[in-house]
Design an enzyme around this catalytic site. Structure first.
Site, PDB file in Angstrom:
ATOM      1  N   ARG A 239       4.681  -7.768  -7.079  1.00 45.51           N
ATOM      2  CA  ARG A 239       4.871  -6.328  -7.259  1.00 45.51           C
ATOM      3  C   ARG A 239       4.314  -5.950  -8.619  1.00 45.51           C
ATOM      4  O   ARG A 239       4.510  -6.678  -9.613  1.00 45.51           O
ATOM      5  CB  ARG A 239       6.368  -5.955  -7.197  1.00 45.51           C
ATOM      6  CG  ARG A 239       6.981  -5.955  -5.800  1.00 45.51           C
ATOM      7  CD  ARG A 239       6.395  -4.865  -4.895  1.00 45.51           C
ATOM      8  NE  ARG A 239       6.986  -4.877  -3.563  1.00 45.51           N
ATOM      9  CZ  ARG A 239       6.487  -5.537  -2.505  1.00 45.51           C
ATOM     10  NH1 ARG A 239       5.377  -6.242  -2.609  1.00 45.51           N
ATOM     11  NH2 ARG A 239       7.090  -5.451  -1.330  1.00 45.51           N
ATOM     12  N   GLU A 268       0.722   2.306  -7.233  1.00 47.47           N
ATOM     13  CA  GLU A 268      -0.251   2.068  -6.169  1.00 47.47           C
ATOM     14  C   GLU A 268      -0.407   3.368  -5.395  1.00 47.47           C
ATOM     15  O   GLU A 268       0.616   3.957  -5.045  1.00 47.47           O
ATOM     16  CB  GLU A 268       0.239   0.958  -5.227  1.00 47.47           C
ATOM     17  CG  GLU A 268       0.222  -0.391  -5.907  1.00 47.47           C
ATOM     18  CD  GLU A 268       0.746  -1.515  -5.020  1.00 47.47           C
ATOM     19  OE1 GLU A 268       0.954  -1.286  -3.804  1.00 47.47           O
ATOM     20  OE2 GLU A 268       0.952  -2.606  -5.535  1.00 47.47           O
ATOM     21  N   HIS A 287      -3.546  -4.278  -2.540  1.00 51.70           N
ATOM     22  CA  HIS A 287      -2.304  -4.765  -1.905  1.00 51.70           C
ATOM     23  C   HIS A 287      -2.565  -5.255  -0.473  1.00 51.70           C
ATOM     24  O   HIS A 287      -2.049  -4.687   0.498  1.00 51.70           O
ATOM     25  CB  HIS A 287      -1.220  -3.680  -1.943  1.00 51.70           C
ATOM     26  CG  HIS A 287       0.174  -4.259  -1.876  1.00 51.70           C
ATOM     27  ND1 HIS A 287       1.269  -3.676  -2.454  1.00 51.70           N
ATOM     28  CD2 HIS A 287       0.642  -5.392  -1.274  1.00 51.70           C
ATOM     29  CE1 HIS A 287       2.354  -4.408  -2.217  1.00 51.70           C
ATOM     30  NE2 HIS A 287       1.994  -5.452  -1.499  1.00 51.70           N
TER      31      HIS A 287
HETATM   32  C1  GLV Z   1       4.117  -7.001   0.737  1.00 50.19           C
HETATM   33  O1  GLV Z   1       3.959  -6.793  -0.445  1.00 50.19           O
HETATM   34  C2  GLV Z   1       5.382  -7.393   1.289  1.00 50.19           C
HETATM   35  O2  GLV Z   1       6.398  -7.346   0.578  1.00 50.19           O
HETATM   36  O3  GLV Z   1       5.402  -7.761   2.470  1.00 50.19           O
END
Ligand code: GLV
Ligand code: GLV
Length: 322
Positions: A239, A268, A287
């Site tokens: 994160r 983001e 991401h």
């Molecule tokens: C992606 O970041 C997730 O937490 O699945």
């Protein structure tokens, strides 16, 4: 009898939607961009199930506006977007999708690790920009992987899957920091649980895999970066808020840190004129850790299953909280 109503905050793989449609009335947010908080509140108002994404904030205001809600199934392993204790207080089950995205995410961490170590982003951009004039004895000289030390913060499923790749593939020595030692990981990988300052000082590659909590927010700040070797590479596929991005920018721009590979940022999306994107030693991707066909299909199946179990009052396949 009327069918239970479910709101799904974005189009997820059909395998999950199909399972839900067999017994539920399913409302899917069809836009490419996420619904606003107000949109989610409005569309979930009379729903028993909410299938959410990590970009949806599930907070007290939303829960209070949706009194029929029995289950929130996050289409993600992380669940820092959800106020889990507020859900628990209201008897709302919360589910996530662990396990099925472990290998895909570890692959992306591994990919960013090499990409950052070998300046792949800047090298590729230079070819596209017409700057490739000759074979350069000193151009794009990166870091060696073999025999290096990998530091992992958060030695869970994904952290240990990355450590396995680095240990087996490049003979890396593995150190990790986090609340607990993991004897099985120590045995399999010869890994060592060490205090964070030691980890920061000794690693050549640092990869973050901890969940975002008040204890892990900005775990990589200016002080942490100052302990790292100037030759080190930071990888974040967890994160964005684990890292103080202003401090990271300073460390990268001043050569205090060799490079960074980021799959997650704060916020983001990162705006195209963000200072991090002006640096040649920082590679950023949007991401995409779990973005493989297999992982996303399996996440959709688990999230749908969590919804179906939650609305019938059964324990979820993967529940978080109590
Ligand atoms: C992606 O970041 C997730 O937490 O699945
Ligand atoms: C998440 O799946 C983790 O345990 O790393």
């Amino acid at each position: 009898m009327s069918r239970p109503k479910i709101f799904v905050t974005r189009r997820i793989p059909e395998i999950g939607l199909h399972r839900l449609r067999e017994s539920c009335e399913v409302d899917v947010w069809e836009d490419a961009l996420p619904p606003s908080h107000a949109n989610v509140m409005e569309r979930t108002r009379d729903c028993v199930g909410l299938l959410s994404l990590l970009s949806d904030r599930i907070d007290v205001a939303l829960l209070d506006a949706c009194p029929a809600l029995r289950v929130v199934a996050n289409y993600a392993v992380g669940f820092d977007n959800i106020d889990v204790s507020a859900c628990t207080e209201r008897g709302i089950a919360v589910g996530n999708t662990p396990g099925v995205l472990t290998e895909a995410t570890a692959d992306l961490a591994f990919c960013l690790l090499i990409a950052a170590a070998r300046s792949l982003g800047a090298a590729e951009r230079s070819v596209r920009a017409g700057e490739w004039r000759t074979w350069e004895p000193r151009g794009f000289v990166g870091r060696d992987l073999t025999g290096a030390t990998l530091g992992v913060i958060g030695m869970g499923r994904i952290g240990s899957a990355l450590a396995r790749r680095c240990h087996a593939g490049w003979g890396m020595r593995v150190l990790y920091a986090g609340p607990r030692a993991k004897p099985d990981v120590d045995t399999a990988l010869g890994a060592q649980h060490v205090p964070l300052p030691q980890l920061l000082g000794e690693c050549d590659f640092l990869s973050l895999h901890a969940p975002l909590t008040t204890a892990t927010e900005h775990v990589i700040d200016a002080r942490a970066l100052a302990l790292m070797k100037p030759s080190a590479v930071l990888v974040n596929t967890a994160r964005g808020r684990l890292v103080d991005q202003t401090a990271l920018h300073e460390a990268l721009a001043s050569g205090r840190l060799f490079a960074a590979g980021l799959d997650v940022t704060d916020p983001e999306p990162l705006s195209p004129d963000h200072p991090l994107l002006t640096l040649r030693n920082c590679i950023v991707v949007p991401h995409v850790g779990s973005a493989t066909v297999g992982a996303r299909d399996a996440m959709a199946e688990i999230a749908a299953d969590n919804i179906l179990r939650g609305i019938s009052g059964e324990p979820l396949r993967h529940a978080v909280g109590t």
